[in-house]
Design an enzyme around this catalytic site. Structure first.
Site, mmCIF file in Angstrom:
data_model
loop_
_atom_site.group_PDB
_atom_site.id
_atom_site.type_symbol
_atom_site.label_atom_id
_atom_site.label_comp_id
_atom_site.label_asym_id
_atom_site.label_seq_id
_atom_site.Cartn_x
_atom_site.Cartn_y
_atom_site.Cartn_z
ATOM 1 N N ASP A 59 15.632 -7.371 10.746
ATOM 2 C CA ASP A 59 14.726 -6.264 10.460
ATOM 3 C C ASP A 59 15.506 -5.206 9.687
ATOM 4 O O ASP A 59 16.571 -4.773 10.154
ATOM 5 C CB ASP A 59 14.239 -5.723 11.826
ATOM 6 C CG ASP A 59 13.181 -4.661 11.689
ATOM 7 O OD1 ASP A 59 13.237 -3.878 10.731
ATOM 8 O OD2 ASP A 59 12.293 -4.615 12.569
ATOM 9 N N GLU A 84 5.672 -3.151 4.928
ATOM 10 C CA GLU A 84 4.296 -3.354 5.368
ATOM 11 C C GLU A 84 3.458 -3.063 4.130
ATOM 12 O O GLU A 84 3.666 -2.028 3.477
ATOM 13 C CB GLU A 84 3.949 -2.396 6.495
ATOM 14 C CG GLU A 84 4.614 -2.716 7.817
ATOM 15 C CD GLU A 84 4.125 -4.015 8.435
ATOM 16 O OE1 GLU A 84 2.952 -4.388 8.173
ATOM 17 O OE2 GLU A 84 4.896 -4.660 9.169
ATOM 18 N N THR A 125 5.328 0.483 -6.039
ATOM 19 C CA THR A 125 3.968 0.073 -6.407
ATOM 20 C C THR A 125 3.299 1.141 -7.268
ATOM 21 O O THR A 125 3.627 2.337 -7.148
ATOM 22 C CB THR A 125 3.132 -0.161 -5.130
ATOM 23 O OG1 THR A 125 1.746 -0.181 -5.478
ATOM 24 C CG2 THR A 125 3.311 0.949 -4.111
ATOM 25 N N ASP A 126 2.330 0.733 -8.076
ATOM 26 C CA ASP A 126 1.570 1.711 -8.862
ATOM 27 C C ASP A 126 0.700 2.597 -7.969
ATOM 28 O O ASP A 126 0.203 3.634 -8.409
ATOM 29 C CB ASP A 126 0.702 1.010 -9.931
ATOM 30 C CG ASP A 126 -0.358 0.076 -9.354
ATOM 31 O OD1 ASP A 126 -0.364 -0.178 -8.136
ATOM 32 O OD2 ASP A 126 -1.190 -0.421 -10.145
ATOM 33 N N GLU A 127 0.541 2.183 -6.688
ATOM 34 C CA GLU A 127 -0.331 2.970 -5.804
ATOM 35 C C GLU A 127 0.250 4.354 -5.507
ATOM 36 O O GLU A 127 -0.462 5.237 -5.032
ATOM 37 C CB GLU A 127 -0.632 2.194 -4.512
ATOM 38 C CG GLU A 127 -1.319 0.883 -4.824
ATOM 39 C CD GLU A 127 -1.947 0.186 -3.636
ATOM 40 O OE1 GLU A 127 -2.336 0.852 -2.674
ATOM 41 O OE2 GLU A 127 -2.052 -1.058 -3.688
ATOM 42 N N TYR A 153 -0.238 3.683 3.429
ATOM 43 C CA TYR A 153 0.642 2.728 2.736
ATOM 44 C C TYR A 153 1.266 3.362 1.497
ATOM 45 O O TYR A 153 2.487 3.386 1.332
ATOM 46 C CB TYR A 153 -0.150 1.473 2.349
ATOM 47 C CG TYR A 153 0.541 0.625 1.294
ATOM 48 C CD1 TYR A 153 1.749 -0.018 1.580
ATOM 49 C CD2 TYR A 153 0.010 0.489 0.000
ATOM 50 C CE1 TYR A 153 2.405 -0.785 0.602
ATOM 51 C CE2 TYR A 153 0.655 -0.265 -0.967
ATOM 52 C CZ TYR A 153 1.849 -0.904 -0.663
ATOM 53 O OH TYR A 153 2.499 -1.642 -1.622
ATOM 54 N N LYS A 157 5.258 4.406 0.548
ATOM 55 C CA LYS A 157 5.995 3.886 -0.611
ATOM 56 C C LYS A 157 6.489 5.050 -1.496
ATOM 57 O O LYS A 157 7.601 5.018 -2.003
ATOM 58 C CB LYS A 157 5.121 2.937 -1.429
ATOM 59 C CG LYS A 157 4.701 1.664 -0.721
ATOM 60 C CD LYS A 157 5.867 0.739 -0.391
ATOM 61 C CE LYS A 157 6.478 0.082 -1.615
ATOM 62 N NZ LYS A 157 7.529 -0.898 -1.229
ATOM 63 N N ASN A 182 -1.228 -4.623 -9.109
ATOM 64 C CA ASN A 182 -1.576 -5.682 -8.139
ATOM 65 C C ASN A 182 -1.107 -7.056 -8.623
ATOM 66 O O ASN A 182 -1.369 -7.432 -9.759
ATOM 67 C CB ASN A 182 -3.092 -5.750 -7.950
ATOM 68 C CG ASN A 182 -3.608 -4.626 -7.093
ATOM 69 O OD1 ASN A 182 -3.465 -3.464 -7.434
ATOM 70 N ND2 ASN A 182 -4.212 -4.969 -5.961
ATOM 71 N N LYS A 192 -5.259 -10.469 1.480
ATOM 72 C CA LYS A 192 -5.410 -9.728 0.224
ATOM 73 C C LYS A 192 -6.563 -10.337 -0.564
ATOM 74 O O LYS A 192 -6.909 -11.520 -0.386
ATOM 75 C CB LYS A 192 -4.109 -9.779 -0.587
ATOM 76 C CG LYS A 192 -2.904 -9.236 0.150
ATOM 77 C CD LYS A 192 -2.856 -7.708 0.184
ATOM 78 C CE LYS A 192 -1.823 -7.159 1.148
ATOM 79 N NZ LYS A 192 -0.448 -7.472 0.864
ATOM 80 N N PRO A 208 -16.594 -10.592 1.715
ATOM 81 C CA PRO A 208 -16.803 -9.156 1.945
ATOM 82 C C PRO A 208 -16.265 -8.297 0.798
ATOM 83 O O PRO A 208 -15.070 -8.036 0.713
ATOM 84 C CB PRO A 208 -16.003 -8.895 3.232
ATOM 85 C CG PRO A 208 -14.915 -9.928 3.208
ATOM 86 C CD PRO A 208 -15.447 -11.123 2.474
ATOM 87 N N ARG A 276 -13.800 0.887 1.990
ATOM 88 C CA ARG A 276 -12.519 1.292 2.596
ATOM 89 C C ARG A 276 -12.420 2.818 2.530
ATOM 90 O O ARG A 276 -12.692 3.397 1.467
ATOM 91 C CB ARG A 276 -11.406 0.645 1.779
ATOM 92 C CG ARG A 276 -10.014 1.144 2.062
ATOM 93 C CD ARG A 276 -9.002 0.563 1.067
ATOM 94 N NE ARG A 276 -8.659 -0.811 1.352
ATOM 95 C CZ ARG A 276 -7.925 -1.569 0.537
ATOM 96 N NH1 ARG A 276 -7.466 -1.094 -0.604
ATOM 97 N NH2 ARG A 276 -7.632 -2.811 0.851
#
Ligand code: NAD
Ligand code: TYD
Length: 340
Positions: A59, A84, A125-127, A153, A157, A182, A192, A208, A276
């Protein structure tokens, strides 16, 4: 070269381990993963018997175990994929996201300093940039777009990215950061969007789609993400951030319909469900810096990549069926019951 790949039993880390083994057969690869629900050793099976490949279950937040590893191997490069990663899970339970995605990065960077690692690469990430409006296709994320996060999340990051910058400036850590859009491709965990829809469509189960399915993602084949990280590790400048993306914007409904078409399934499987919370509208990357400074060019168009990916899931049911039949079944029931 001795390279430590953390999160190597996950989707992108696993693909990267294969990529590195194929491109640099003389390097020694030490693959580290805690094997959370998202880690799957089956992904690394073809590499396990190779003399220059070692897997260690560990870990990244466990400082003493990680210190032993650094002491034992004296890595030249550490590339961190361990995280995560699922936004929906972060909405339900943020704590583990903060632990792994922030404190885990601190553990790795302290050890990189201590052992004078030549390059620490943080896979971001681009997020971290938040989202873009749907009605402004001219707007793209560049490396200087302000960080503006929406989910636990993405906030975790972004926090890690800020820490990396602080370690570069304060301690002279030799580090780089990449922010990719993505990914899709083989070995992606079926929670995902793309693997979830493929697997459910194959079983004639409802698909969904959140909200109206109009949210846009900028899809990149995982192979192209790996080749970009390779270039950054070899030629990227210390202290720099690199955006990675291939100009493949699609809304979710288009992606789902593409999957249904290739599988010969009916669109009546699509089921619009509750959105979401905090759902980012659109991501879109400007990859000019990668292209101009490092000469990166993706090899996959979305059409070619999605076709190959669907074929991969069709031919590799033995990889994903045990996941879908196990604990994940319980996850699906819990996460989607309130969305109907
Ligand atoms: P994933 O969830 O498939 O894999 C993550 C891996 O990390 C798993 O194998 C898990 O067991 C391991 N892990 C989790 N916590 C750990 C810990 N504390 N110590 C050691 N290992 C641990 O995720 P992914 O999609 O492969 O993403 C990899 C990285 O790429 C992440 O940092 C993510 O933020 C970033 N990223 C992902 C995408 C995407 O579309 N999937 C896009 C851009 C960036
Ligand atoms: P996901 O694969 O979770 O990636 P991310 O949220 O990090 O972009 O989701 C991709 C898009 O698909 C996102 O807009 C949410 C949407 N989505 C659905 O519509 N239904 C689903 O069941 C899932 C998992 C995602």
């Amino acid at each position: 070269m001795k390279i430590c790949i953390t999160g190597a039993a996950g989707f992108i880390g696993g693909n990267f381990a294969h990529y590195w083994f194929n491109h640099y057969p003389n390097d020694q690869i030490i693959a580290v993963d805690a094997l959370t629900y998202a880690g799957n050793l089956a992904t690394l099976k073809p590499l396990m018997d190779q003399a220059n490949f070692t897997f260690v279950k560990a870990d990244i937040t466990d400082g003493s175990t990680m210190a032993h590893l650094f002491e034992q191997y004296h890595f030249d490069v550490v590339v961190n994929f361990a995280a995560e990663t699922h936004v929906d899970r972060s909405v339900v339970d943020p704590a583990v996201f903060l632990k792994t995605n922030i404190l885990g990065v601190q553990v790795l960077m302290d050890l990189c300093r201590k052992y004078d690692v030549k390059r620490f690469h943080q896979v971001s990430t681009d997020e971290v940039y938040g989202d873009l409006p749907l009605d402004r296709p001219d707007l793209l994320f560049t490396e200087s777009t302000p960080l503006h996060t929406s989910s636990p999340y993405s906030a975790s990051k972004a926090s890690a990215d800020l820490l990396v910058n602080a370690y570069v400036r304060t301690y002279g850590l030799k580090a780089t950061i990449s922010r990719c859009s993505n990914n899709y491709g083989p070995y992606q965990f079926p929670e995902k969007l793309i693997p979830l829809m493929i697997q459910r469509a194959l079983n004639d189960e409802s698909l969904p789609v959140y909200g109206q399915g109009t949210n846009v993602r900028d899809w990149l084949h995982v192979y192209d993400h790996c080749s970009a990280i390779d270039l950054i590790i070899h030629n990227g400048k210390e202290g720099e951030v690199y955006n990675i993306g291939g100009h493949n914007e699609r809304n979710n409904l288009e992606v789902v319909k593409t999957i249904l078409k290739q599988l010969g399934k009916d669109e009546s499987l699509i089921h619009f469900v509750k959105d979401r919370p905090g759902h980012d509208l659109r991501y879109a990357i400007d990859p000019t810096k990668m292209e101009k400074e490092l000469g990166w060019k993706p090899v996959y168009t979305f059409d070619k990549g999605i076709k190959e990916t669907i074929d991969w899931y069709l031919s590799n049911k033995d990889w994903w069926q045990p996941i879908v039949n196990g604990d994940y079944q319980h996850y699906y029931e819990t996460m989607y019951k309130d969305r109907q």
